[in-house]
Design a protein around this motif. Structure first.
Motif, short mmCIF file in Angstrom:
data_model
loop_
_atom_site.label_atom_id
_atom_site.label_comp_id
_atom_site.label_asym_id
_atom_site.label_seq_id
_atom_site.Cartn_x
_atom_site.Cartn_y
_atom_site.Cartn_z
N TRP A 25 -154.55 40.21 53.48
CA TRP A 25 -153.29 40.92 53.67
C TRP A 25 -153.19 41.42 55.11
N CYS A 26 -154.29 42.00 55.61
CA CYS A 26 -154.26 42.61 56.94
C CYS A 26 -154.03 41.56 58.02
N ASP A 27 -154.71 40.41 57.87
CA ASP A 27 -154.51 39.36 58.86
C ASP A 27 -153.07 38.86 58.86
N ALA A 28 -152.52 38.75 57.66
CA ALA A 28 -151.14 38.28 57.56
C ALA A 28 -150.20 39.33 58.16
N TYR A 29 -150.50 40.60 57.86
CA TYR A 29 -149.67 41.69 58.37
C TYR A 29 -149.69 41.71 59.89
N GLU A 30 -150.91 41.56 60.41
CA GLU A 30 -151.09 41.55 61.85
C GLU A 30 -150.27 40.46 62.50
N ALA A 31 -150.18 39.33 61.83
CA ALA A 31 -149.53 38.16 62.42
C ALA A 31 -148.01 38.20 62.29
N THR A 32 -147.52 39.16 61.52
CA THR A 32 -146.10 39.10 61.16
C THR A 32 -145.24 40.12 61.91
N THR A 33 -144.10 39.65 62.35
CA THR A 33 -143.10 40.53 62.95
C THR A 33 -141.94 40.62 61.97
N PHE A 34 -141.53 41.84 61.65
CA PHE A 34 -140.46 42.03 60.68
C PHE A 34 -139.16 42.37 61.39
N VAL A 35 -138.20 41.48 61.23
CA VAL A 35 -136.89 41.71 61.84
C VAL A 35 -135.93 42.07 60.72
N GLY A 36 -135.60 43.34 60.62
CA GLY A 36 -134.76 43.80 59.52
C GLY A 36 -133.28 43.68 59.82
N LEU A 37 -132.50 43.74 58.77
CA LEU A 37 -131.05 43.71 58.91
C LEU A 37 -130.49 44.87 58.10
N GLY A 38 -129.86 45.80 58.78
CA GLY A 38 -129.30 46.95 58.10
C GLY A 38 -128.26 46.52 57.09
N LEU A 39 -128.20 47.30 56.00
CA LEU A 39 -127.30 46.94 54.90
C LEU A 39 -126.02 47.74 55.05
N ASN A 40 -124.99 47.04 55.55
CA ASN A 40 -123.73 47.76 55.79
C ASN A 40 -123.08 48.25 54.50
N LYS A 41 -123.18 47.41 53.49
CA LYS A 41 -122.52 47.79 52.24
C LYS A 41 -123.48 47.67 51.07
N PRO A 42 -124.28 48.67 50.82
CA PRO A 42 -125.22 48.62 49.70
C PRO A 42 -124.48 48.42 48.38
N GLY A 43 -125.14 47.73 47.45
CA GLY A 43 -124.53 47.44 46.16
C GLY A 43 -124.53 48.65 45.25
N PRO A 44 -123.88 48.53 44.11
CA PRO A 44 -123.73 49.68 43.21
C PRO A 44 -125.03 50.10 42.54
N PHE A 45 -126.07 49.23 42.59
CA PHE A 45 -127.31 49.61 41.91
C PHE A 45 -128.43 49.92 42.89
N ASP A 46 -128.05 50.01 44.15
CA ASP A 46 -129.00 50.37 45.20
C ASP A 46 -129.18 51.88 45.17
#
Lengths: 886, 350, 59, 315
Positions: free
Chosen positions: B122-143
C-alpha cells in the motif's frame, strides 16, 4: 483357446527325446516342470456334480457345405474368435481367417494373401441340429439362433455398416428374456437379413474363393447368390468321452446323449448322489447353465446338509495396524503381467520413476504381481519397510482388487489403504504401437494413483447382523422348491401365498413336456412342503410392506384382515406370472374357443367333449411377439404341440392344425415337434401382420389363414380352437418398490445380471425364481427355485462375516442444508434425516443400505456428502497430479 | 500554495504530455456507471461524471493483489522461497477523484502506514501516486460528506484540487507531488492566489448548500462500547440484510483483506483479496467455531467498527466520508445515515 | 443307514456351470474338488467374444 | 397499490391480534425514493410500516427460514413458488406459514428508470400504470409496462401459487409462445460470440455474492465458493474463478429457480445473472416439462432419478 498353455507329452521333444527344453528356459515365471507325471488321486466326497459341457458340432462331414474344403466356410466358434480382440485377427473381420494353416505350404500362403474385408457374410442355421439326415442330432441346440444374430451384429460393428449379413434359418428361436427384442433390433436397426430357407448347396469360385449358394426362397423361387464368407451355426453335442464317463458313472442318458432327468428334479441324475448341470442336462444358454449350476449346488447341498461346515476351514484374521496420523509411506508395485505390460511399457523406468514420487518409500517391479510368491513377497515388503499405503499398477481392479486387498489385510493393513491403477487394459493394450507414450502414460497413472493413495484413510466395514429366516413370496413351484431347499439346509422359511392353497399356476397344468403327470408330482411337493418343520406356510396372506435391508427385513403381512409382522433376513420373490386373457379370435364368444390351460383342464378331468371333436386348431403367439407385448412366452409352442399329440393319440383320425409363426421347441422338445409331424399334425405358418381370421357361422367355426406353402388362403372348419395365450407378468410394482428391485418394460423382474446373476437381484438379500423373472416351463421354474435357494444359502452361510463395503457415503452435518436431495435420489433409501441428537434434521447415511454409488455425493449442492475412499480431496489430488509433468 | 488556470482546450494536450512520466487513472463510463480505471492510450478521463460506482481505493489496494510468489519446481535453486511479487510502482496519477475519496485514502492510511508497521504494498503504491481531485460543484441528494469531516472541496489527501469553471479548470496545487504533475502536464498559467482562493471558497459554499443530507456524530464518543453494543435495535437493522459484501466493497474506507495461496502448476502466488465483515468466513476459526456467527453480529460489527471503534482508536472522526455509495448500492437499503443517527442518539433505557 | 455323510462335493467340469456350482457350494459350507481335464477352467464361455442379448464381454 | 397495502395491513393486524402468527414478513419503505426493504413486524402498532409497490423486487421467501413460531409472509407469484420450493426442500413446514398472497402486476427495472437521469432521483410515486419520477433537474411520467423488469415481462405466474389470504383479485396470466426468447438469442450465437457475451456479462463482478445471498434457493450453510477443503474456486478476481462462481451457482439452481429476479435486483454492478439461470430453466422446461415451485408434491427433476429421464445428450 486355453487361458493357460500345456505341454502335449506325445510331441514334446524334451519328454520324448530329452532334447530342446527351450520352454523352461524362456518361461519367466518358471512354470515349466518336466517331471510332472500323471497321478491318481482318490477323493472321498459326499456328492458329485457332473458338468462336462458339450463340444461344438464338427461340420467336416457335411459335404454340401464343404467346410473341410472351402477356406471361407467357417464355424460359428471360429467366427467368435475372429470377432474377439484377443483372437487371431484381433477382432478384424477378414476372409481366409484360418490361413495360413501351415506357413510353409505355398498354397496356404498364396491364399492368405488374397485376404480381403468381406462384403457379404451368410450364416447357416441348424448345422448339426434338428437334422437326422446328415447327422443324428434331432434336437434343437437352443443357442445358435441367438449367437448367429449376435455375431452378425458384432460383425457389422467391426466391419462397418455396409457389411451385408444374412441369416438362413428354419425357425428363428429367440425365446429367452429380452431375446426377441434383440432379434427385432437386428432386423430393424442393424439391417440383418433373415431368410427362411435351408440352403441346398455351396460351390466355390476357384479363382476368388467366393462362395455361391443356391436356395429356394419363401415364394418357391430358386435363388443363386454369392457370399464372401459362410458361417456355419454349429450345434452343441455331447462328446463320446462324456457319454463313456456317464456310463461309468452309471447315469441314464437320453437317446441324444443328454442326461435323463425328471422335470421336478431337473438337476438330479438317475444315480443317487450325482447331480448334473449345464448343457449336459439339455442344450441351453449361459443364464440357464448358470441357474443349473446353482440348482445342482442346492441339490447336492440338500443331500449333505447334516455334514455342512464339517470340512471347510476358516481364514485366520490378522490384527489391523493403526496408521491414523502416520505420514504416508507408500509402496508402489509395478506389474509386468508377463509380456502383457512389459512388452510395451518400460516397467523398469516406471518403477524407478515411482521411487521419486512424494511419500513413496519403496517401489518394486514384479513379473506377475498377482502370483502367489509375489503376494507373499509383498507382505514381507510391507512389514519390512513399514509401508502404510499400497499402490499397484497392473491390470483391472474389477478382477484383481479383492486379491490385493486380501494381501493388505494379511499384512495387517486396512484394505482400503490401497489404490490400483490399470496400466494394462487402459494402457499397454491400447497403445501397443506407441511404447514411448505408453510408458509416459504409465508414469502419469502411477503418479495419480500415488497422489490419491497418500490421502487414503482406513475405512471401517460395518458388520451386518443377519436374521437367518427366509420369506418366500409366492407358493408356486419355484417358491416351494426354493423354500424346501432352504428348509432342508436348516433355515426357518416362510411361504407367503395369496391364494388359499400352495401350487400356483401348476394346478392348471396337465402334463410336462417330458410326459410327467403334473398334478401327482405337484401334490407330493405340496405335502413335502407342508410337512417340513422348518417351513411355515401362510396361505391367503399378502405382503403389505417391507422395510430394511439384507439380513434385516421387516414386513407387515395381512391374512384375512388380520395383520401381523415378520422379521427375516432373506427374501425370495417367486410371484410367478399368469395367462393372458385374449381379446381377439372371437375368444369369449363361443365355448369351443378356449385357451391352452382350458384344454389342459379338459384333459385333466377327461372331459367327454373331447370324444366328440374331429378337428382341432391351435393358434400360437396369441398376445406374444407383437408390438404391445414384444416378448416370446417361451412355453406355448411346446405346450400346444404336446396337446396336439395328446389329441392325436386319443383320436388318430382327428385333423389337428397348429397355426404358428416360428416353432420354438428348443432343446430336446424338438423331438415332440418331430413326433407331432409324424402323427400328422399340420403346421401352417402365418405372419404377424396377417393373422388368422376366426369366424363363427351358425354352428360352425371357421379359421381362415394363408398357407405358407401354397401361398393361398385356406379355410379350416374346426370343432375346437385353442389359443396359445401369452404369459403375462403380474407387474407387481408395489412389491418391486418394497424391495427396491426393478421391473422391465413388460413388468418382469430385472435380475442382477442377465448372464451371471439370473436368480438374484441387485438388491442384496433378495432373490428371484419362477415366471416372475420370465415365462418358463415346470423344470426351468424348479431349477430357478433351487438356484435362488443356493444363492441365498451362500449369503446365509456368511451370516457372521457379512460386512458392508467401506466405500460408502457419509454426511458432514455442519454442511448439510437439510434439503433432502440425497434422501430423494438414493435408489437404496440409505440417506435419511436424523430424528434425534445434536444433528436432528440433518441427513445421515445408513451404512448398511449404502451401496457407495455416489449418487447422493454428486447431487449434494451443499458439499455435505462425501464418498469414503473417493473423497473430493483425493480426486482433486489425482487431477492435480495429472496436470504435473514428469 | 499555488493556483494554476487550465483552459479546457489545453487539458487533453497537457494530460497527454504527462504520460511521459505518469501512468494515468481516471473516471470512465462502463455500462450504467463510472469507474476509476487505468486510462489506456488515447483515453481521457471523463471529467463530466457525477460519481463513480466504485471508489478510488483499488488504485492503491486492488481487490486482488499478488504479494508474494515462489516456485515449487525443485529444479530451481530458490524453490519454495517466497519473494515479493514484482509490481510496477512507477509514478501514476489519478485524475478527477472526488474529495471525499481522497479523504478516505487518508483514513485508510491510518491503517496501512503506522509507526509500528508499514504495509509495503500500500505504501509503495501511495508513494507512487499523485491524486488530482475535482471539486464537486453540485453534490447529490444522498451526499452527506460535510458531516463526516470531508466535503465537496475538501483538500485532505489530494495533491491537486481542480475546480470546474465551465470553460476552464482552476487548479489548486497542494503538494510537491501535485506541483510535479502540473509541471509534467506543462500547465503553467499561474492564477492569482487571493482571487483564486476566494473563488474556491464561493464554490465550496455553493456546493455545500446542496448538501441536504446530514448525520450526527457528536454523541458517539461519549457512549461506552458496551452500551451501543447491547442496544436493542441491531436485530431490526440486520433483519433485511442479506450479508452480501456490497457495502464494504463499494466503501472507500473499508480496508479489510484476506490472504490466500494459489498454486497453478509449479507457480505459487500469495494473493490478498478484499474481505468483508459481512461474510461468515471473515471470523471463522480453523476449529469451525465462529465468534460472529449470526447476521446481527456481523451487521453490528460493521457499524461499530466504522462509527465507534475507529472513532475511539484514532480520534479522527468516524470511518465514513459520506459518499453515500453503500446507501445506494445496498440491495435492501440499509442506510448508514439512519444507523449512525440511531447510535448517536441512543440512550440506554434504565 | 445313518452312515456319516461327507461334507464335500466333487464337481466335474470347469466350465461356467461347474465353476459356479463349486463357488456356491464352497460359499455355503462344503469343501469342493473342482476337476477339469483341460489346463485351465473357463470352458466354452471363455472363448466367446460377447454374449447375447446384452453384448457383455464374455470374459 | 393502495388497496393492496390496506389489505396487507388489515390482514397482518388481524393475524397479530389473534396471535395466529408471531410476526409478519413484508416490505417497508426505504430511505431512497425507489427503495423498499424487507421487514419483520411483530407489534400490532407497527403494521402501518408495511407497504407494497412496484419496487418490492426482492424475494421474501429468502426471509422465512429459521424462525420460531408461525409466521406470515407477503408473497407475490414468484415468492409463493419459492415458498413451495422451500417446503419441498424441508426448509420450513407448510404449517408454520401463513401466506398472504399478492397478485403481482410486475416490478419495475430500477436501473432502467435511473438511467433516464444523469443525477439522482429524489422522488418516486406510482398511480396504477403510471410512474412519476423527479430529480433535481427534471421530472418524468412513465408507463410502467415499458419499465418492467425483464423477468416480469416474461412472467407466467403472477398470481401466488399457494396462499392463505389474498390481498386482491387474481390478475390475468399471460401465455407466451416463446417463453425463453432471451435464451434462444444466446443459444443462436456462435461459440465465439457466446463466449464474448458471457465474458462481458461478468466483467464488472466484484464477487460480493449479493446475487447468491438474495436468492432464496441459495441457503447452503457453506457455499461452495467459501469451501476451503477442497477449494473449488479461487477467491481472487481471476476471470476463470469469477465465471466458475457464476456457472456453478447457476447449476445449483437448475430446476429450482423461479426466475424471481432477486439476483439481478440485488447486483450492484447491474449484471444480468439471469442469463445463466434462464438457460437451465428452459432446459428443465423442455426436457422435464418442469417449472419450479408449482407443485408441493414433487421434487425438482434433478433431485430424482427416473428410468424415463431424457437421455438424448448421451451420444
Amino acid at each position: 483357446m486355453p487361458l493357460k498353455y500345456a505341454i502335449n507329452p506325445d510331441i514334446c521333444l524334451k519328454l520324448t527325446k530329452d532334447k530342446c527344453g527351450t520352454c523352461e528356459e524362456v518361461c519367466p515365471a518358471n512354470a515349466i516342470d518336466y517331471t510332472q507325471t500323471e497321478e491318481h488321486i482318490t477323493i472321498n466326497a459326499g456328492s458329485i456334480i457332473y458338468s462336462p459341457g458339450f463340444t461344438p458340432f464338427d461340420p467336416s462331414k457335411f459335404d454340401n457345405y464343404q467346410y473341410a474344403n472351402f477356406p471361407n466356410v467357417i464355424t460359428s466358434m471360429e467366427f467368435e474368435r475372429i470377432l474377439s480382440a484377443t483372437g487371431p485377427t484381433m477382432g478384424h473381420v477378414t476372409t481366409f481367417p484360418k490361413l495360413p494353416l501351415n506357413p510353409k505350404k505355398k498354397k496356404d500362403k498364396l491364399l492368405a494373401q488374397k485376404r480381403k474385408d468381406p462384403k457379404k457374410i451368410a450364416w447357416f442355421q441348424c448345422v448339426g441340429s434338428r437334422d437326422i439326415n446328415k447327422c443324428d442330432n434331432p434336437y434343437c441346440s437352443s443357442v445358435c439362433c441367438m449367437y448367429a444374430v449376435k455375431e452378425a451384429i458384432i460383425a457389422k460393428e467391426h466391419a462397418g455398416g455396409d457389411l451385408d449379413c444374412s441369416i438362413f434359418y428354419m425357425d428363428m428361436r429367440t425365446p429367452g428374456k429380452e431375446f426377441e427384442k434383440y432379434y427385432e433390433n437386428a432386423k430393424d436397426k442393424h439391417g440383418i437379413n433373415f431368410i427362411r430357407t435351408k440352403v441346398h448347396s455351396v460351390t466355390e469360385n476357384p479363382e476368388t474363393h467366393d462362395l455361391n449358394i443356391r436356395y429356394v426362397d419363401d415364394f418357391g423361387q430358386i435363388v443363386d447368390d454369392t457370399y464372401d464368407m459362410i458361417v456355419l451355426s454349429v450345434g452343441l453335442e455331447i462328446s463320446e468321452e462324456t457319454k463313456a464317463l456317464s456310463e461309468k458313472l452309471g447315469i441314464d442318458l437320453t437317446s441324444n446323449g443328454f442326461c435323463k432327468t425328471n422335470s421336478f428334479e431337473p438337476v438330479t441324475s438317475s444315480r443317487d448322489g450325482i447331480y448334473i448341470s449345464g448343457v449336459f442336462n439339455n442344450p441351453k444358454d449361459i443364464p440357464d447353465s448358470v441357474l443349473d449350476a446353482s440348482a445342482a449346488a442346492s441339490a447336492a447341498g440338500d443331500a449333505l446338509s447334516s455334514a455342512r461346515d464339517t470340512l471347510t476351514k476358516s481364514v485366520e484374521k490378522i490384527e489391523e495396524i493403526n496408521v491414523v496420523g502416520e505420514r504416508p509411506r507408500i509402496g508402489a508395485f509395478i506389474c509386468d503381467c508377463g509380456s502383457n505390460i512389459k512388452g510395451v511399457v518400460d516397467c523398469e523406468a516406471v518403477t524407478e520413476y515411482a521411487k521419486t514420487l512424494p511419500y513413496v518409500e519403496f517401489a518394486d517391479e514384479s513379473m506377475y504381481a498377482c502370483s502367489q510368491d509375489a503376494q507373499s513377497k509383498m507382505v514381507d515388503f510391507i512389514k519390512e519397510k513399514n509401508l502404510n499405503r499400497i499402490v499397484i499398477a497392473a491390470c483391472t481392479p474389477k478382477t484383481h482388487e479383492p486379491l490385493f486387498q486380501e494381501t493388505l489385510a494379511n499384512s495387517g493393513l486396512n484394505k482400503y489403504l490401497f489404490e490400483m491403477t490399470n496400466i494394462r487394459n487402459h494402457n499397454s493394450w491400447v497403445h501397443k504401437n506407441n511404447p514411448d507414450i505408453a510408458t509416459q502414460k504409465a508414469k502419469d497413472l502411477v503418479r495419480m494413483a500415488v497422489a490419491k493413495a497418500a490421502l487414503a484413510e482406513p475405512l471401517k466395514e460395518e458388520k451386518i447382523n443377519v436374521n437367518d429366516s427366509v420369506v418366500v413370496v409366492g407358493g408356486g413351484l419355484a417358491g416351494m422348491t426354493s423354500a424346501k431347499s432352504l428348509a432342508t439346509q436348516g433355515y426357518s422359511t416362510h411361504i407367503i401365498e395369496k391364494n388359499n392353497q400352495l401350487g400356483g399356476e401348476a394346478h392348471k397344468l396337465y402334463k410336462t413336456a417330458q410326459g410327467e403327470d403334473v398334478q401327482t408330482q405337484l401334490n407330493e411337493l405340496i405335502k413335502e412342503v407342508e410337512n417340513n418343520d422348518n417351513i411355515t406356510v401362510h396361505c391367503n396372506t399378502t405382503l403389505e410392506s417391507a422395510d430394511g435391508f439384507v439380513g434385516n427385513f421387516k414386513s407387515t403381512l395381512k391374512s384375512d384382515d388380520k395383520e401381523f409382522e415378520l422379521e427375516y433376513g432373506i427374501a425370495v420373490l417367486a410371484t410367478g406370472a399368469k395367462a393372458f386373457v385374449p381379446d381377439e379370435y372371437e375368444y369369449g364368444n363361443d365355448e369351443r374357443i378356449i385357451t391352452s390351460l382350458d384344454l389342459d383342464k379338459m384333459f385333466k378331468v377327461n372331459d367327454t367333449k373331447l370324444d366328440t371333436i374331429n378337428s382341432a386348431v391351435f393358434i400360437q403367439c396369441v398376445g406374444s411377439r407383437q408390438p404391445d407385448r414384444p416378448y416370446c412366452s417361451r412355453v406355448c409352442c411346446t405346450h400346444s404341440i404336446d396337446n396336439a399329440i395328446e389329441l392325436k393319440k386319443r383320436n388318430p383320425k382327428m385333423n389337428v392344425f397348429i397355426i404358428y409363426r416360428d416353432i420354438r421347441t428348443y432343446g430336446e422338445s424338438e423331438l415332440l415337434y418331430k413326433e407331432a409331424r409324424n402323427l400328422g399334425v399340420i403346421f401352417i405358418r402365418y405372419e404377424v401382420d396377417k393373422k388368422p381370421e376366426v369366424t363363427i357361422k351358425g354352428k360352425n367355426l371357421f379359421i381362415k389363414v394363408t398357407d405358407h406353402v401354397l401361398n393361398m388362403p385356406v379355410e379350416i372348419k374346426t370343432d375346437m380352437l385353442t389359443l396359445a395365450t401369452a404369459i403375462v407378468p403380474r407387474k407387481d410394482e408395489k412389491l418391486a418398490n418394497f424391495f427396491k428391485v426393478p421391473l422391465n418394460d413388460e413388468g418382469f423382474f430385472i435380475e442382477k445380471h442377465a448372464k451371471l446373476g439370473p436368480a438374484e437381484f441387485a438388491t442384496s438379500g433378495v432373490f428371484l425364481a419362477g415366471s416372475g423373472h420370465y415365462p418358463k416351463p415346470v423344470n426351468e421354474a424348479i431349477t430357478q427355485g433351487r438356484a435362488s435357494a443356493s444363492r441365498a444359502l451362500t449369503l446365509l452361510a456368511k451370516k457372521d462375516s457379512l460386512f458392508t463395503s467401506g466405500i460408502i457415503a457419509n454426511v458432514d452435518p455442519l454442511k448439510c442444508s437439510e434439503c433432502g436431495v440425497c434422501v430423494s435420489i438414493c435408489p437404496y433409501s440409505a440417506p435419511m434425516f436424523a430424528t434425534e441428537g445434536r444433528f436432528e434434521g440433518k441427513a445421515e447415511v445408513n451404512p448398511v443400505l449404502c451401496k457407495g454409488c455416489g449418487l447422493c455425493v454428486a447431487s449434494c449442492r451443499s458439499g455435505a456428502l462425501h464418498l469414503r475412499g473417493f473423497d473430493t480431496n483425493q480426486i482433486f489430488s489425482q487431477i492435480f497430479a495429472l496436470g504435473e509433468v514428469v | 500554495m499555488k493556483f494554476i488556470t487550465i483552459d479546457k482546450k489545453d487539458w487533453a494536450k497537457g494530460i497527454e504530455k504527462s504520460r511521459k512520466t505518469y501512468q494515468l487513472f481516471g473516471p470512465v463510463k462502463d455500462k450504467n456507471g463510472f469507474f476509476i480505471k487505468s486510462l489506456g492510450k488515447d483515453m481521457l478521463p471523463d471529467m463530466d461524471y457525477h460519481d463513480s460506482v466504485m471508489s478510488v481505493k483499488s488504485v492503491l489496494f486492488p481487490q486482488t493483489e499478488n504479494i508474494l510468489t515462489t516456485t515449487l519446481d525443485e529444479a530451481q535453486e530458490d524453490h519454495h522461497i517466497m519473494k515479493r511479487a514484482v509490481t510496477d510502482y512507477s509514478p501514476r496519477a489519478v485524475l478527477g477523484i472526488r474529495p471525499y475519496d481522497a479523504k478516505a485514502i487518508e483514513l485508510v492510511k491510518l491503517n496501512f502506514d503506522t509507526d509500528d508497521y508499514k504495509d509495503p504494498y500500500w505504501c509503495d503504491a501511495y508513494e507512487a501516486t499523485t491524486f488530482v481531485g475535482l471539486g464537486l460543484n453540485k453534490p447529490g441528494p444522498f451526499d452527506f460528506s460535510s458531516s463526516t469531516g470531508s466535503g465537496p472541496f475538501n483538500e485532505e489527501g489530494l495533491d491537486v484540487l481542480l475546480a470546474d469553471l465551465d470553460d476552464k479548470y482552476l487548479a489548486k496545487v497542494l503538494t510537491d507531488k501535485g506541483e510535479a504533475f502540473i509541471k509534467a502536464c506543462g500547465f503553467d498559467l499561474i492564477a492569482d492566489d487571493k482571487e483564486s482562493q476566494a473563488l474556491f471558497d464561493i464554490l465550496r459554499k455553493e456546493a455545500e448548500k446542496n448538501i441536504v443530507s446530514k448525520i450526527s456524530t457528536d454523541k458517539l464518543k461519549e457512549k461506552t462500547i458496551l452500551e451501543i453494543h447491547e442496544a436493542p435495535f441491531w436485530d431490526d437493522i440486520a433483519f433485511s440484510c442479506i450479508n452480501c459484501g456490497t457495502c464494504t466493497f463499494v466503501c472507500p474506507t473499508c480496508w479489510c483483506f484476506d490472504i490466500q495461496d494459489e498454486t497453478k502448476r509449479k507457480a505459487s502466488t500469495r494473493i490478498r483479496n478484499w474481505d468483508t465483515c459481512m461474510s461468515p468466513l471473515f471470523t471463522k476459526h480453523a476449529t469451525g467455531h465462529n465468534p460472529r456467527d449470526t447476521k446481527t453480529q456481523r451487521v453490528r460489527q460493521r457499524f461499530m467498527h466504522k462509527l465507534k471503534y475507529f472513532f475511539d482508536k484514532y480520534d479522527q472522526g468516524i470511518m465514513c466520508v459520506g459518499c453515500g455509495r453503500c446507501v445506494k448500492s445496498c440491495p435492501v437499503n440499509i442506510d448508514i445515515r439512519e444507523v449512525c443517527n440511531m447510535m448517536n442518539s441512543y440512550e440506554k433505557q434504565e | 443307514m445313518n452312515k456319516q455323510l461327507i461334507g464335500s462335493v466333487v464337481v466335474i467340469g470347469g466350465g461356467i456351470s461347474g465353476m459356479l456350482s463349486a463357488l456356491d457350494l464352497a460359499n455355503s459350507g462344503y469343501y469342493v474338488y473342482l476337476v477339469e481335464k483341460g489346463p485351465s477352467i473357463g470352458g466354452v464361455m471363455a472363448q466367446l467374444d460377447k454374449t447375447f442379448p446384452t453384448n457383455d464381454c464374455a470374459m | 397499490m393502495d388497496t393492496y397495502i390496506n389489505k396487507i395491513r388489515e390482514l397482518s393486524l388481524k393475524l397479530l391480534k389473534k396471535k395466529e402468527v408471531v410476526k409478519v414478513i413484508g416490505f417497508t419503505k426505504g430511505t431512497l425514493p425507489m427503495a423498499t426493504s424487507p421487514i419483520a413486524i411483530s407489534l400490532e402498532q407497527d403494521v402501518e410500516k408495511l407497504i407494497f409497490n412496484s419496487t418490492c423486487g426482492l424475494n421474501l421467501a429468502n426471509y422465512i427460514r429459521n424462525h420460531k413460531g408461525k409466521i406470515a409472509v407477503i408473497a407475490k407469484g414468484c415468492d409463493s413458488r419459492n415458498i413451495i420450493t422451500h417446503i419441498v426442500e424441508n426448509q420450513i413446514p407448510r404449517e408454520q406459514l401463513h401466506i398472504i398472497g399478492v397478485p403481482c402486476k410486475g416490478m419495475i427495472d430500477k436501473t432502467k428508470v435511473a438511467s433516464l437521469f444523469d443525477d439522482d432521483i429524489i422522488e418516486f410515486s406510482e398511480d396504477n400504470d403510471t410512474l412519476l419520477l423527479k430529480s433535481s433537474s427534471k421530472e418524468e411520467r412513465l408507463n410502467k409496462q415499458d419499465y418492467l423488469r425483464e423477468n416480469c415481462k416474461l412472467c407466467m405466474h403472477k398470481n401466488p401459487v399457494i396462499y392463505d389470504d389474498l390481498v386482491g383479485d387474481l390478475v390475468d396470466e399471460q401465455t407466451l409462445d416463446t417463453p425463453y426468447p432471451d435464451v434462444e438469442q444466446i443459444e443462436n450465437m456462435d461459440a465465439d460470440t457466446k463466449w464474448q457475451h458471457f465474458d462481458k456479462l461478468t466483467k464488472n463482478c466484484i464477487r460480493c455474492y449479493a446475487c447468491r445471498n438474495a436468492c432464496p434457493i441459495c441457503y447452503c450453510p457453506t457455499c461452495f465458493v467459501d469451501e476451503s477443503g477442497p477449494q473449488w474456486v479461487g477467491k481472487g478476481q481471476d476471470k476463470t474463478d469469477v465465471n466458475t462462481f457464476h456457472f456453478l451457482r447457476a447449476f445449483h439452481c437448475a430446476g429450482r429457480c423461479t426466475d424471481c429476479g432477486a439476483c439481478v435486483e440485488a447486483c450492484p454492478m447491474d449484471i444480468n445473472v439471469r442469463d445463466f439461470t434462464r438457460k437451465l430453466n428452459k432446459d428443465s422446461f423442455e426436457l422435464f416439462e418442469w417449472e419450479a415451485g408449482l407443485d408441493l408434491t414433487k421434487r425438482p427433476p434433478l433431485d430424482a432419478y427416473s428410468p424415463n429421464d431424457p437421455n438424448d445428450f448421451i451420444k
